[in-house]
Write a protein that holds these residues in place. Structure first.
Motif, PDB file in Angstrom:
ATOM      1  N   TYR A  61       1.029  -1.509   0.058  1.00 30.12           N
ATOM      2  CA  TYR A  61      -0.380  -0.211  -0.206  1.00 30.12           C
ATOM      3  C   TYR A  61       0.232   1.214   0.449  1.00 30.12           C
ATOM      4  O   TYR A  61       2.184   1.082   0.820  1.00 30.12           O
ATOM      5  CB  TYR A  61      -0.916   0.059   1.138  1.00 30.12           C
ATOM      6  N   ILE A  62       0.903   2.041  -0.528  1.00 26.92           N
ATOM      7  CA  ILE A  62       0.883   3.865  -0.068  1.00 26.92           C
ATOM      8  C   ILE A  62       0.746   4.378   1.063  1.00 26.92           C
ATOM      9  O   ILE A  62      -0.030   3.895   2.061  1.00 26.92           O
ATOM     10  CB  ILE A  62       0.126   5.017  -1.026  1.00 26.92           C
ATOM     11  N   LYS A  63       1.970   4.319   1.352  1.00 22.55           N
ATOM     12  CA  LYS A  63       2.755   4.263   2.985  1.00 22.55           C
ATOM     13  C   LYS A  63       1.568   5.557   4.090  1.00 22.55           C
ATOM     14  O   LYS A  63       0.868   4.970   4.791  1.00 22.55           O
ATOM     15  CB  LYS A  63       3.588   5.074   3.286  1.00 22.55           C
ATOM     16  N   GLY A  64       1.205   6.473   3.646  1.00 26.60           N
ATOM     17  CA  GLY A  64       0.212   6.706   3.821  1.00 26.60           C
ATOM     18  C   GLY A  64      -1.486   7.210   4.161  1.00 26.60           C
ATOM     19  O   GLY A  64      -2.083   6.497   5.795  1.00 26.60           O
ATOM     20  N   TYR A  65      -1.391   5.598   3.354  1.00 22.95           N
ATOM     21  CA  TYR A  65      -3.046   4.809   3.216  1.00 22.95           C
ATOM     22  C   TYR A  65      -2.848   4.119   4.685  1.00 22.95           C
ATOM     23  O   TYR A  65      -3.560   3.255   5.592  1.00 22.95           O
ATOM     24  CB  TYR A  65      -3.552   5.138   2.636  1.00 22.95           C
ATOM     25  N   TRP A  66      -1.419   3.216   4.330  1.00 25.45           N
ATOM     26  CA  TRP A  66      -1.461   2.168   5.375  1.00 25.45           C
ATOM     27  C   TRP A  66      -1.371   2.738   7.195  1.00 25.45           C
ATOM     28  O   TRP A  66      -1.941   2.322   7.944  1.00 25.45           O
ATOM     29  CB  TRP A  66       0.072   1.195   5.409  1.00 25.45           C
ATOM     30  N   ASP A  67      -0.246   3.920   6.723  1.00 22.40           N
ATOM     31  CA  ASP A  67      -0.254   4.384   8.251  1.00 22.40           C
ATOM     32  C   ASP A  67      -1.629   4.920   8.786  1.00 22.40           C
ATOM     33  O   ASP A  67      -1.768   4.499  10.611  1.00 22.40           O
ATOM     34  CB  ASP A  67       0.277   5.579   8.339  1.00 22.40           C
ATOM     35  N   MET A  68      -2.495   5.293   8.329  1.00 22.44           N
ATOM     36  CA  MET A  68      -4.387   5.075   8.509  1.00 22.44           C
ATOM     37  C   MET A  68      -4.404   4.127   9.544  1.00 22.44           C
ATOM     38  O   MET A  68      -5.765   4.365  10.284  1.00 22.44           O
ATOM     39  CB  MET A  68      -5.078   5.994   8.012  1.00 22.44           C
ATOM     40  N   LEU A  69      -4.527   3.150   9.118  1.00 24.51           N
ATOM     41  CA  LEU A  69      -4.891   2.133   9.436  1.00 24.51           C
ATOM     42  C   LEU A  69      -4.327   0.919  11.249  1.00 24.51           C
ATOM     43  O   LEU A  69      -5.259   0.230  11.122  1.00 24.51           O
ATOM     44  CB  LEU A  69      -5.058   1.039   8.468  1.00 24.51           C
ATOM     45  N   VAL A  70      -2.951   1.425  11.270  1.00 30.21           N
ATOM     46  CA  VAL A  70      -2.287   0.959  11.991  1.00 30.21           C
ATOM     47  C   VAL A  70      -2.196   2.179  12.938  1.00 30.21           C
ATOM     48  O   VAL A  70      -2.583   2.559  13.247  1.00 30.21           O
ATOM     49  CB  VAL A  70      -1.087   0.762  12.080  1.00 30.21           C
ATOM     50  N   TYR A  71      -2.479   1.444  15.162  1.00 27.47           N
ATOM     51  CA  TYR A  71      -2.820   1.584  15.219  1.00 27.47           C
ATOM     52  C   TYR A  71      -2.810   0.629  17.046  1.00 27.47           C
ATOM     53  O   TYR A  71      -3.176  -0.486  17.095  1.00 27.47           O
ATOM     54  CB  TYR A  71      -4.347   2.723  15.852  1.00 27.47           C
ATOM     55  N   ARG A  72      -1.955   1.647  17.564  1.00 27.77           N
ATOM     56  CA  ARG A  72      -2.090   1.209  18.945  1.00 27.77           C
ATOM     57  C   ARG A  72      -1.434  -0.977  19.201  1.00 27.77           C
ATOM     58  O   ARG A  72      -2.099  -1.835  19.047  1.00 27.77           O
ATOM     59  CB  ARG A  72      -2.770   0.562  19.679  1.00 27.77           C
ATOM     60  N   GLY A  73      -0.574  -0.613  18.088  1.00 27.57           N
ATOM     61  CA  GLY A  73       0.215  -1.791  17.191  1.00 27.57           C
ATOM     62  C   GLY A  73      -1.049  -3.248  16.746  1.00 27.57           C
ATOM     63  O   GLY A  73      -0.633  -3.939  16.937  1.00 27.57           O
ATOM     64  N   GLY A  74      -2.282  -2.664  16.537  1.00 20.75           N
ATOM     65  CA  GLY A  74      -3.176  -3.723  15.654  1.00 20.75           C
ATOM     66  C   GLY A  74      -3.122  -2.766  14.029  1.00 20.75           C
ATOM     67  O   GLY A  74      -3.247  -2.156  14.161  1.00 20.75           O
ATOM     68  N   LEU A  75      -3.960  -3.997  13.472  1.00 25.29           N
ATOM     69  CA  LEU A  75      -3.704  -3.661  11.348  1.00 25.29           C
ATOM     70  C   LEU A  75      -5.554  -3.318  12.120  1.00 25.29           C
ATOM     71  O   LEU A  75      -6.162  -4.507  11.796  1.00 25.29           O
ATOM     72  CB  LEU A  75      -3.545  -4.144  10.975  1.00 25.29           C
ATOM     73  N   TRP A  76      -6.801  -2.733  12.167  1.00 29.37           N
ATOM     74  CA  TRP A  76      -7.615  -2.306  12.302  1.00 29.37           C
ATOM     75  C   TRP A  76      -9.223  -2.448  10.672  1.00 29.37           C
ATOM     76  O   TRP A  76     -10.033  -2.592  10.757  1.00 29.37           O
ATOM     77  CB  TRP A  76      -8.108  -1.360  13.446  1.00 29.37           C
ATOM     78  N   ALA A  77      -8.331  -2.169   9.553  1.00 27.68           N
ATOM     79  CA  ALA A  77      -8.850  -1.484   8.351  1.00 27.68           C
ATOM     80  C   ALA A  77      -8.257  -1.803   7.479  1.00 27.68           C
ATOM     81  O   ALA A  77      -6.706  -2.816   7.527  1.00 27.68           O
ATOM     82  CB  ALA A  77     -10.079  -0.929   8.261  1.00 27.68           C
ATOM     83  N   LEU A  78      -8.523  -2.594   6.003  1.00 34.62           N
ATOM     84  CA  LEU A  78      -8.221  -2.335   4.597  1.00 34.62           C
ATOM     85  C   LEU A  78      -8.941  -1.245   4.014  1.00 34.62           C
ATOM     86  O   LEU A  78     -10.371  -0.861   3.618  1.00 34.62           O
ATOM     87  CB  LEU A  78      -7.557  -3.483   3.845  1.00 34.62           C
ATOM     88  N   PRO A  79      -8.169  -1.015   2.951  1.00 32.05           N
ATOM     89  CA  PRO A  79      -9.029   0.390   2.660  1.00 32.05           C
ATOM     90  C   PRO A  79     -10.174  -0.319   1.481  1.00 32.05           C
ATOM     91  O   PRO A  79      -9.793  -1.823   0.937  1.00 32.05           O
ATOM     92  CB  PRO A  79      -7.508   0.872   1.171  1.00 32.05           C
ATOM     93  N   SER A  80     -10.548  -0.020   1.161  1.00 39.70           N
ATOM     94  CA  SER A  80     -11.686   0.071  -0.260  1.00 39.70           C
ATOM     95  C   SER A  80     -11.673   0.863  -1.054  1.00 39.70           C
ATOM     96  O   SER A  80     -11.144   1.446  -2.600  1.00 39.70           O
ATOM     97  CB  SER A  80     -13.662   0.468   0.368  1.00 39.70           C
ATOM     98  N   THR A  81     -12.441   2.510  -1.119  1.00 46.51           N
ATOM     99  CA  THR A  81     -11.142   3.217  -1.633  1.00 46.51           C
ATOM    100  C   THR A  81     -10.327   4.876  -1.431  1.00 46.51           C
ATOM    101  O   THR A  81     -11.385   5.324  -0.352  1.00 46.51           O
ATOM    102  CB  THR A  81     -12.564   3.970  -2.837  1.00 46.51           C
ATOM    103  N   PRO A  82      -9.860   4.924  -1.962  1.00 51.49           N
ATOM    104  CA  PRO A  82      -9.298   6.255  -1.307  1.00 51.49           C
ATOM    105  C   PRO A  82      -9.298   8.078  -1.602  1.00 51.49           C
ATOM    106  O   PRO A  82      -9.643   7.713  -2.379  1.00 51.49           O
ATOM    107  CB  PRO A  82      -8.007   5.827  -1.064  1.00 51.49           C
ATOM    108  N   ALA A  83      -8.404   8.522  -1.216  1.00 53.11           N
ATOM    109  CA  ALA A  83      -9.016   9.955  -1.990  1.00 53.11           C
ATOM    110  C   ALA A  83      -7.867  10.711  -1.230  1.00 53.11           C
ATOM    111  O   ALA A  83      -7.430  10.654  -0.287  1.00 53.11           O
ATOM    112  CB  ALA A  83     -10.390  10.694  -1.454  1.00 53.11           C
ATOM    113  N   THR A  84      -6.873  11.781  -2.803  1.00 54.76           N
ATOM    114  CA  THR A  84      -6.098  13.061  -1.731  1.00 54.76           C
ATOM    115  C   THR A  84      -7.631  14.501  -2.433  1.00 54.76           C
ATOM    116  O   THR A  84      -8.290  13.905  -2.928  1.00 54.76           O
ATOM    117  CB  THR A  84      -4.817  12.620  -3.314  1.00 54.76           C
ATOM    118  N   VAL A  85      -6.570  15.479  -1.859  1.00 51.57           N
ATOM    119  CA  VAL A  85      -7.255  16.315  -1.907  1.00 51.57           C
ATOM    120  C   VAL A  85      -6.585  17.750  -2.784  1.00 51.57           C
ATOM    121  O   VAL A  85      -4.834  17.891  -2.335  1.00 51.57           O
ATOM    122  CB  VAL A  85      -7.483  17.161  -0.560  1.00 51.57           C
TER     123      VAL A  85
END
Length: 438
Positions: free
Chosen positions: A126-150
């Motif tokens: 994955y692109i690093k920034g998207y992966w980073d959003m999903l990792v928290y307190r040692g766990g992986l809590w979700a995977l992407p469906s669709t992302p976005a940039t601005v």
């Protein structure tokens, strides 16, 4: 107990009974008796919902063991949390990336780490920034469906020739201000056309400080009242001072919804606006003849290191804690992560891909002519996402309130930020004591 209290309790009990009955109806697994039924709740409606339904149908056809029962659910985040607390959640929940931290803090999610590793879905996929959003307190809590940039969207027909190309459009806030002064039109104290307005569309007030090198969270502290955030909101404050707070508010009150023909950008009321990759979808539908291009959002002249950054956002797929069929649910999520499936869904939604590897066909056939820009913005190490803190929603609400107070001329940026910091400090302490210590 008074009669009034008894009636109130009876009313609450009635609402709860109705809610439970409705919940049972929604959670009923109306699948196929010859397969394991995976219940999937998703927020999308309309064309976006139909495109995900196509993915679900493709998965159901691809094998003969699992049947994904797909439902579009309003208020899916709150309903998923309630259903999880009640022990009867869906197997897959399609939520927003900013839900991850709060749901994880509430112990409402299944950690996907091991299943993802076994499936080869690791950080380098994955692109690093998207992966980073999903990792928290040692766990992986979700995977992407669709992302976005601005990025900044520009109508070249409304700006002077010296600004009307990707190469010459202002790259700094200082130059943007000069362009805005040249483009903005007023008559009898009323705005007719604006070169840019911070309040259009007004969706990312939590992010203003980031554009100026700030943040809203630093480690375990909320950092609203900082020099960088103050600089950002004083810049916003300057718009009311230049054009009149009442004039700006009155002008914006006449804007139509962003997904309608009355959208301010598509009707030529604003020459440029901060918006997401999906904006092209609505331009194609409501004003296909419109001339436009996209460029990175500006940066301060003295912070060239912030050039080319963007807000990262994404829709995600989670498995709530207590899901009846987590392994089968993950098989569906893994299917969505396939490059061909992901590119098809993201293209249909008018978005970039969250994956490191992107096919040339994706770029060539994508409905957004600026898709390469949005892809590059997603890969910029300077790009940022919502802070991973359980009170993100409160932070967002407070900074929206700050924006409204200074836009209306009710408070100075300095005072509004100071007041917001005080309130958020209190809310954060309560959250830590009530949620994080359990």
């Amino acid at each position: 107990m008074t009669a009034k209290v008894s009636l109130a309790l009876a009313a609450i009990a009635g609402v709860l009974v109705a809610a439970v009955a409705l919940g049972e109806m929604v959670v009923t697994r109306q699948g196929r008796p010859d397969r394991v039924t995976v219940l999937y709740w998703e927020k999308w409606t309309g064309s976006e919902g139909e495109e995900m339904r196509k993915v679900v149908d493709a998965f159901n056809r691809s094998q003969d063991r699992i049947f994904v029962h797909y439902l579009s659910i309003s208020g899916v985040d709150s309903k998923t949390m309630l259903a999880t607390a009640g022990g009867n959640p869906p197997d897959v929940a399609g939520l927003w990336g900013n839900n991850v931290t709060k749901f994880a803090d509430a112990n409402a999610l299944t950690d996907l780490s091991q299943m993802a590793t076994d499936a080869g879905l690791t950080s380098d996929y994955y692109i690093k920034g998207y992966w980073d959003m999903l990792v928290y307190r040692g766990g992986l809590w979700a995977l992407p469906s669709t992302p976005a940039t601005v990025a900044m969207h520009v109508n070249p027909d409304l700006v002077p020739a010296k600004y009307n190309t990707k190469e010459t459009f202002p790259q700094t806030f200082e130059d943007l201000d000069k362009m805005v002064d040249e483009v903005t039109q007023q008559k009898d104290g009323k705005l007719l056309v604006a070169g840019f307005l911070p309040g259009e569309p007004g969706w990312w007030h939590w992010a203003w400080g980031y554009w100026f090198g700030g943040s809203v969270v630093d480690g375990d502290k909320i950092t609203i009242d900082t020099p960088e955030n103050l600089r950002a909101f004083q810049w916003i404050e300057s718009y009311g001072k230049r054009f009149g707070n009442t004039a700006v508010q009155s002008f914006q009150s006449g804007f139509g919804n962003f997904s309608s023909p009355q959208d301010a950008f598509m009707t030529g009321k604003v020459a440029s606006e901060e918006h997401g990759v999906y904006k092209a979808n609505y331009i194609r539908i409501y004003n296909p003849k419109m001339h436009w291009f996209a460029v990175p959002f500006p940066h301060p002249a003295d912070r060239k290191d912030l050039a080319g950054r963007s807000i990262l956002d994404q829709d995600v797929l989670m498995i709530p804690r207590g899901a009846k069929h987590p392994k089968e649910a993950f098989e569906f999520i893994r299917f969505v992560q396939r490059q061909d499936v992901m590119e098809g869904l993201c293209s249909a939604h008018g978005k970039n891909s969250p994956l490191q590897k992107v096919s040339e066909a994706f770029f060539k056939n994508h409905p957004n002519k600026e898709i390469r820009l949005f892809d590059s913005l997603a890969r910029n190490p300077q790009s940022f996402h919502v802070p991973k803190i359980g009170v993100y929603a409160q932070i967002s609400d407070e900074l929206t309130n700050v924006f409204q107070e200074i836009s209306a001329g009710q408070k100075s940026a300095k005072q509004a930020l100071k007041d917001a910091q005080t309130r958020l400090d209190t809310q954060w302490e309560v959250y830590k004591s009530q949620v994080l210590t359990k």
